[in-house]
Scaffold this active site. Structure first.
Site, PDB file in Angstrom:
ATOM      1  N   GLY A  11      21.488  14.464  48.792  1.00 38.28           N
ATOM      2  CA  GLY A  11      21.470  13.029  48.512  1.00 38.28           C
ATOM      3  C   GLY A  11      22.596  12.722  47.539  1.00 38.28           C
ATOM      4  N   GLN A  14      23.665   7.233  44.112  1.00 40.53           N
ATOM      5  CA  GLN A  14      23.853   6.898  42.689  1.00 40.53           C
ATOM      6  C   GLN A  14      23.489   8.070  41.785  1.00 40.53           C
ATOM      7  OE1 GLN A  14      25.653   4.034  42.283  1.00 40.53           O
ATOM      8  NE2 GLN A  14      24.049   2.790  41.356  1.00 40.53           N
ATOM      9  N   ARG A  90       7.244   1.599  44.074  1.00 37.41           N
ATOM     10  CA  ARG A  90       7.589   2.989  44.433  1.00 37.41           C
ATOM     11  C   ARG A  90       6.791   3.386  45.681  1.00 37.41           C
ATOM     12  NH1 ARG A  90       7.430   3.255  38.662  1.00 37.41           N
ATOM     13  NH2 ARG A  90       9.425   3.898  37.761  1.00 37.41           N
ATOM     14  N   ASN A  97      10.546   7.725  52.787  1.00 35.46           N
ATOM     15  CA  ASN A  97      11.064   8.938  52.123  1.00 35.46           C
ATOM     16  C   ASN A  97      10.331  10.212  52.514  1.00 35.46           C
ATOM     17  OD1 ASN A  97      13.163   7.632  50.887  1.00 35.46           O
ATOM     18  ND2 ASN A  97      12.008   7.145  49.043  1.00 35.46           N
ATOM     19  N   ARG A 153      12.670   7.871  27.843  1.00 35.51           N
ATOM     20  CA  ARG A 153      12.606   6.415  27.654  1.00 35.51           C
ATOM     21  C   ARG A 153      11.722   6.099  26.439  1.00 35.51           C
ATOM     22  NH1 ARG A 153      12.049   5.093  34.178  1.00 35.51           N
ATOM     23  NH2 ARG A 153      14.244   4.507  34.498  1.00 35.51           N
ATOM     24  N   HIS A 177       4.344   9.192  38.176  1.00 38.52           N
ATOM     25  CA  HIS A 177       5.556   8.440  37.826  1.00 38.52           C
ATOM     26  C   HIS A 177       5.405   7.019  38.335  1.00 38.52           C
ATOM     27  CE1 HIS A 177       9.563   7.504  36.729  1.00 38.52           C
ATOM     28  NE2 HIS A 177       9.994   7.376  37.976  1.00 38.52           N
TER      29      HIS A 177
HETATM   30  O1  TXD Z   1      12.364   9.372  37.855  1.00 41.62           O
HETATM   31  C1  TXD Z   1      12.510   9.414  39.092  1.00 41.62           C
HETATM   32  N1  TXD Z   1      12.091  10.476  39.796  1.00 41.62           N
HETATM   33  C2  TXD Z   1      13.160   8.219  39.807  1.00 41.62           C
HETATM   34  C3  TXD Z   1      13.693   8.602  41.165  1.00 41.62           C
HETATM   35  C4  TXD Z   1      14.174   7.523  39.000  1.00 41.62           C
HETATM   36  C5  TXD Z   1      15.057   6.664  39.638  1.00 41.62           C
HETATM   37  C6  TXD Z   1      15.297   6.669  41.118  1.00 41.62           C
HETATM   38  N2  TXD Z   1      14.288   7.429  41.841  1.00 41.62           N
HETATM   39  C7  TXD Z   1      14.479   7.654  43.264  1.00 41.62           C
HETATM   40  O2  TXD Z   1      15.509   8.597  43.530  1.00 41.62           O
HETATM   41  C8  TXD Z   1      14.836   6.442  44.085  1.00 41.62           C
HETATM   42  O3  TXD Z   1      13.725   5.578  44.247  1.00 41.62           O
HETATM   43  C9  TXD Z   1      15.271   7.113  45.372  1.00 41.62           C
HETATM   44  O4  TXD Z   1      14.155   7.470  46.128  1.00 41.62           O
HETATM   45  C10 TXD Z   1      15.982   8.388  44.862  1.00 41.62           C
HETATM   46  C11 TXD Z   1      17.480   8.304  44.849  1.00 41.62           C
HETATM   47  O5  TXD Z   1      17.884   7.189  44.087  1.00 41.62           O
HETATM   48  P1  TXD Z   1      19.450   6.716  44.177  1.00 41.62           P
HETATM   49  O6  TXD Z   1      19.599   5.552  43.258  1.00 41.62           O
HETATM   50  O7  TXD Z   1      20.356   7.900  44.041  1.00 41.62           O
HETATM   51  O8  TXD Z   1      19.521   6.192  45.675  1.00 41.62           O
HETATM   52  P2  TXD Z   1      20.837   6.051  46.589  1.00 41.62           P
HETATM   53  O9  TXD Z   1      22.030   5.695  45.765  1.00 41.62           O
HETATM   54  O10 TXD Z   1      20.443   5.191  47.742  1.00 41.62           O
HETATM   55  O11 TXD Z   1      21.053   7.548  47.124  1.00 41.62           O
HETATM   56  C12 TXD Z   1      20.194   8.102  48.057  1.00 41.62           C
HETATM   57  C13 TXD Z   1      21.053   8.935  48.978  1.00 41.62           C
HETATM   58  C14 TXD Z   1      22.032   8.073  49.805  1.00 41.62           C
HETATM   59  O12 TXD Z   1      23.355   8.499  49.551  1.00 41.62           O
HETATM   60  C15 TXD Z   1      21.618   8.313  51.231  1.00 41.62           C
HETATM   61  O13 TXD Z   1      22.705   8.371  52.139  1.00 41.62           O
HETATM   62  C16 TXD Z   1      20.959   9.662  51.114  1.00 41.62           C
HETATM   63  O14 TXD Z   1      20.229   9.616  49.907  1.00 41.62           O
HETATM   64  N3  TXD Z   1      20.067   9.956  52.222  1.00 41.62           N
HETATM   65  C17 TXD Z   1      19.907  11.185  52.718  1.00 41.62           C
HETATM   66  N4  TXD Z   1      20.431  12.360  52.301  1.00 41.62           N
HETATM   67  C18 TXD Z   1      20.042  13.426  53.038  1.00 41.62           C
HETATM   68  N5  TXD Z   1      19.210  13.371  54.104  1.00 41.62           N
HETATM   69  C19 TXD Z   1      18.704  12.194  54.513  1.00 41.62           C
HETATM   70  N6  TXD Z   1      17.884  12.120  55.599  1.00 41.62           N
HETATM   71  C20 TXD Z   1      19.040  11.029  53.805  1.00 41.62           C
HETATM   72  N7  TXD Z   1      18.706   9.715  53.953  1.00 41.62           N
HETATM   73  C21 TXD Z   1      19.349   9.074  52.961  1.00 41.62           C
END
Ligand code: TXD
Length: 310
Positions: A11, A14, A90, A97, A153, A177
Site C-alpha cells: 500500500g 499517504q 471506520r 478492506n 495523540r 481503534h
Molecule cells: O491508526 C490506524 N491504524 C489508522 C489507519 C490511521 C490512519 C489511517 N488508517 C487506515 O490506513 C486508512 O483508513 C486506510 O485503510 C489505510 C491507509 O491509509 P492511507 O491514508 O495511506 O490511504 P491511501 O493514501 O488511499 O493509500 C492506500 C493505498 C493506495 O495507494 C491504494 O492504491 C492501495 O492502498 N491499495 C492496494 N494496495 C495493494 N493491494 C490492493 N488490493 C490495494 N487496494 C488499494
C-alpha cells in the site's frame, strides 16, 4: 539487495509513502513498496532514492506491483485499503478492506511467511484479525498498529495541557481503534508524576474525548483523506522494536486468548515487542470502570468481526 534487513510496505499511499521515506532515512533496511496502482510505488521510491544522498542513507527502496518482490521480507507493513472520507466511519471501510486483505494475506503466506506483520489498514481490529486468519501466520507475528498512535495523540495533548515536554509523558490507550478506545488516565504520568496530580479532572476528561476523536478531527480538516504522518511513525516504532529487538512495551492490537477476557480475536493491549514479535501480553490490574470500558470495546470489535462473511 545486500545483507540489510528487508521491509515490505503493501500500500503505497499517504501512509505507505511516509513509511518508506522514514525507513530509508533511519536506515532500518532496504524497502520494497507494493501497490496495485501502476507507477505509484515506482515513482515514490525513485523520488526517495534521489533524496538518499541528502538523507545520508545507503538503504534502497524499490517500487513494484509484483508480490514476488516481497520475498524474504523481515517485516511487512500493510496500509493497503481505502481511507475514510468525511462522514464515513471506520466500520464503513470494513467490507472493502477485508476483500483487499484476502489477497494481501495469501501473498504474505506465499512470499514472506517469516515476516513480522504490522497491519495499519482500517477498520484496524478487524483487518489485523483478517490478516492472521487468512494468512495462517503465527499470531505472535501479526499485530495491528493503533495503540501506539492513539497513545501518542493522548501524550501530545497531555504535554500541551501540562506545559511539559512530550518526551516526559507516557500513556496507554487500550481497546479497539475507534470511539470505544480506552485511554487509561490512571496510568498516564509525566516522568512518573500521575497526570491526576497535574491536571484537573475535567481537563483530563476533555483530553480523553479529543483523543477518541483525533482521527476524525484530521479527516474533517483534510476532507480528502485521514492522518498519515502519525500513523506512519507509529508503525515504524513497532517495526524498529522488532528489527532491533528493543523489547518495547507499547499498546498494539494483539491476538488475545483469554487475556483481558478477550478470546481468540485482536484488540489493543499492552505488549512487549522484540525479535520474537509479540513476545508477551502485559496484563494490567484494571479497576471496575476500566474493565467495563474495555469490555465495551471488545463487544464492538466482536460485532464487527461477526458482521463479516468469513
Ligand atoms: O491508526 C490506524 N491504524 C489508522 C489507519 C490511521 C490512519 C489511517 N488508517 C487506515 O490506513 C486508512 O483508513 C486506510 O485503510 C489505510 C491507509 O491509509 P492511507 O491514508 O495511506 O490511504 P491511501 O493514501 O488511499 O493509500 C492506500 C493505498 C493506495 O495507494 C491504494 O492504491 C492501495 O492502498 N491499495 C492496494 N494496495 C495493494 N493491494 C490492493 N488490493 C490495494 N487496494 C488499494
Amino acid at each position: 539487495m545486500g545483507q540489510r534487513r528487508k521491509i515490505g510496505v503493501i500500500g503505497g499511499g499517504q501512509i505507505g509513502g511516509v513509511i518508506v521515506q522514514l525507513a530509508v532515512e533511519r536506515e532500518l533496511g532496504d524497502v520494497v513498496l507494493f501497490d496495485v496502482v501502476e507507477g505509484l510505488p515506482q515513482g515514490k521510491t525513485l523520488d526517495i532514492w534521489a533524496a538518499s544522498p541528502l538523507l545520508r542513507s545507503d538503504c534502497c527502496a524499490i517500487g513494484t506491483s509484483d508480490y514476488k518482490d516481497l520475498a524474504g521480507c523481515d517485516v511487512a507493513i500493510i496500509t493497503a485499503g481505502v481511507p475514510r472520507k468525511p462522514g464515513m466511519s471506520r466500520d464503513d471501510l470494513l467490507k472493502v478492506n477485508v476483500e483487499i486483505m484476502k489477497t494481501v494475506a495469501g501473498n504474505l503466506k506465499r512470499y514472506c511467511p517469516g515476516a513480522f506483520v504490522i497491519v495499519v489498514s482500517n477498520p484496524l481490529d478487524v483487518m489485523v484479525y483478517a490478516c492472521q486468519k487468512l494468512s495462517g501466520l503465527a499470531a505472535r507475528m501479526v499485530c495491528g498498529m493503533a495503540g501506539v498512535l492513539d497513545s501518542a495523540r493522548f501524550r501530545a495533548f497531555v504535554a500541551d495541557a501540562v506545559g511539559v515536554s512530550v518526551e516526559d509523558v507516557t500513556a496507554l490507550v487500550l481497546g479497539g481503534h475507534g470511539d470505544t478506545m480506552v485511554p487509561l488516565t490512571r496510568y498516564c504520568t509525566v516522568n512518573g508524576v500521575p497526570v491526576g496530580e497535574l491536571l484537573p479532572a475535567e481537563t483530563i476528561a476533555a483530553i480523553v474525548e479529543r483523543t477518541k476523536n483525533a482521527g476524525a478531527e484530521v479527516v474533517n480538516l483534510l476532507k480528502t483523506g485521514s492522518a498519515f504522518v502519525s500513523p506512519a511513525v507509529s508503525a515504524l516504532e513497532m517495526a524498529q522494536a522488532y528489527l532491533q529487538d528493543k523489547r518495547r512495551l507499547c499498546v498494539c492490537a494483539a491476538q488475545c486468548n483469554g487475556e483481558y477476557g478477550a478470546q481468540g480475536y485482536y484488540i489493543g493491549v499492552p505488549v512487549i515487542i522484540g525479535s520474537g514479535g509479540i513476545e508477551r501480553i502485559v496484563e494490567l490490574k484494571l479497576n471496575a470502570a476500566e474493565q467495563a470500558a474495555f469490555a465495551n470495546s471488545c463487544r464492538h470489535v466482536r460485532e464487527m468481526i461477526d458482521a463479516v462473511q468469513w
